[in-house]
Design an enzyme around this catalytic site. Structure first.
Site: not given
Ligand code: NAD
Length: 366
Positions: A135, A190, A222, A246, A250
């Site tokens: 980001y 990851k 994942d 992020d 959620d």
């Protein structure tokens, strides 16, 4: 104890007003000062994070934030869009640690899309690194591809990067938080594909050696996304980078049924923090008096606990929220048959009443 109150846009002003009402009945020496932020600040001062708002935020112990954004600002240049205010506050205050608890209240088990047995008693804490990763990584931009599958074509690119100190400090936050809970940390990465996240995994493992009493495990993002809906109670503290956090936070928030119930905190290394509901400005219901103010009220409780060192007051607010849910009061987003539907203001009033009655009980007991 100085608090900057930044209501923002959409339902922001409605829900923040209820949290302020709750703070004001606590009998604490709180100094609250409001300022515009987001679209409201763009309208008032031509910028989503005016200098005066930023100065107030910097000078405060904590920020109580509503939400920013509205579709009507989507055509503005990116630096003038309401969402830039939140990114600016994170950056200027160095708010690198984002705490997103996902707690399932017993009375709301039915509001989840998962089976009750999967989420009953759920209490997980996602800790998301907030100021690094893809980001913020430079360089980024658009250019003509020099290589790849389509040399000469227009392309866009971002940079994923993490430095050792950035990973170390968020890892310490996670291990310390786990010590106050059930002493388990899952670090999500990851590492099988990304160099940045192999490094993340290595550094978190090193930091973990300083916390031999905390159990650490690692999970690919994942798999973590899958496990969150398959067996969410297997998690306690989850620590991860900005982008994975992020998405996962959620996902975790929806496990509990309503995003209108979930608070969040973003802290810097001085425990100065920004406290806001996990949801956005909900322009679709703004001004209708139906928004759920509980996520914001619970964010105020987190503020008292983390930035203002008032854990008893935080406990009192959380108990008052439990009490109003036990009374069967529900805003539209969590309403179900057999419960009483109330609006934003009535829900805030009910929390205030529950707080006042808990104080009366304590006084009588004392
Ligand atoms: P949203 O979270 O605002 O709304 C999603 C859905 O949840 C809507 O149907 C909304 O009515 C409902 N909802 C949200 N909060 C609620 C509450 N307290 N009570 C009852 N229902 C609630 O997400 P969105 O619609 O994707 O985004 C709307 C705007 O909010 C956009 O401009 C977006 O950029 C912004 N946004 C801001 C923040 C922030 O300020 N930190 C975070 C996310 C989105």
């Amino acid at each position: 104890m100085k608090i900057a109150v930044l209501p923002g846009d959409g339902i922001g002003p409605e829900i923040v007003a209820e949290a302020v009402k709750v703070l004001q009945v606590l009998d604490l020496p709180l100094e609250l000062e409001s300022a515009p932020v987001g679209g409201a600040a763009f309208e008032a001062a031509g910028h989503p994070l005016p200098d005066a708002t930023l100065a107030l935020a910097k000078a405060s112990d904590a920020i109580l934030f509503g939400a920013v954004g509205d579709w009507k600002y989507d055509t503005l240049d990116r630096p003038l869009r309401p969402e830039q205010a939140i990114l600016g506050l994170r950056k200027h205050l160095g708010l690198f640690a984002n705490f997103r608890p996902a707690i399932c209240y017993e009375q709301l088990v039915g509001a989840s899309s998962l089976k009750p047995e999967l989420i009953s008693g759920l209490d997980i804490l996602i800790i998301r690194e907030l100021t690094g990763d893809i980001y913020f990584g430079q360089p980024r931009g658009r250019r003509t591809a020099a290589d790849g599958h389509f040399p000469g074509a227009e392309e866009a690119f971002d940079t994923m990067r993490y430095s050792r100190p950035e990973i170390e400090r968020i890892a310490h936050v996670a291990f310390q938080a786990a010590r106050k809970r059930s002493k388990r940390v899952t670090s999500v990465d990851k590492a099988n594909v990304l160099e940045t996240f192999q490094f993340w995994k290595d550094v978190v493992t090193e930091v973990g050696r300083e916390y031999p009493d905390v159990e650490l495990d690692h999970m690919y993002v994942d798999n973590a996304a899958m496990q969150l809906v398959k067996a969410p109670k297997r998690f306690d503290v989850v620590v991860t980078g900005n982008m994975f956090g992020d998405i996962l936070s959620d996902e975790a928030s929806m496990l509990t049924g309503s995003i209108g119930m979930l608070p969040s905190a973003s802290l810097n290394d001085r425990n100065q923090g920004l406290y806001e509901p996990s949801h956005g400005s909900a322009p679709d219901i703004a001004g209708k008096g139906v928004a759920n103010p509980l996520a914001t009220i619970l964010s105020a409780a987190m503020m008292l606990r983390f930035s203002l060192q008032q854990p008893e007051a935080a406990d009192r607010i959380e108990s008052a929220v439990q009490a109003v849910l036990a009374q069967g009061l529900r805003t539209a987003d969590i309403h179900s048959e057999g419960t009483t539907r109330v609006g934003t203001r009535a829900m805030g009033d009910a929390v205030v009443a529950a707080l006042s009655s808990s104080k009366t009980k304590a006084t009588i007991k004392g």
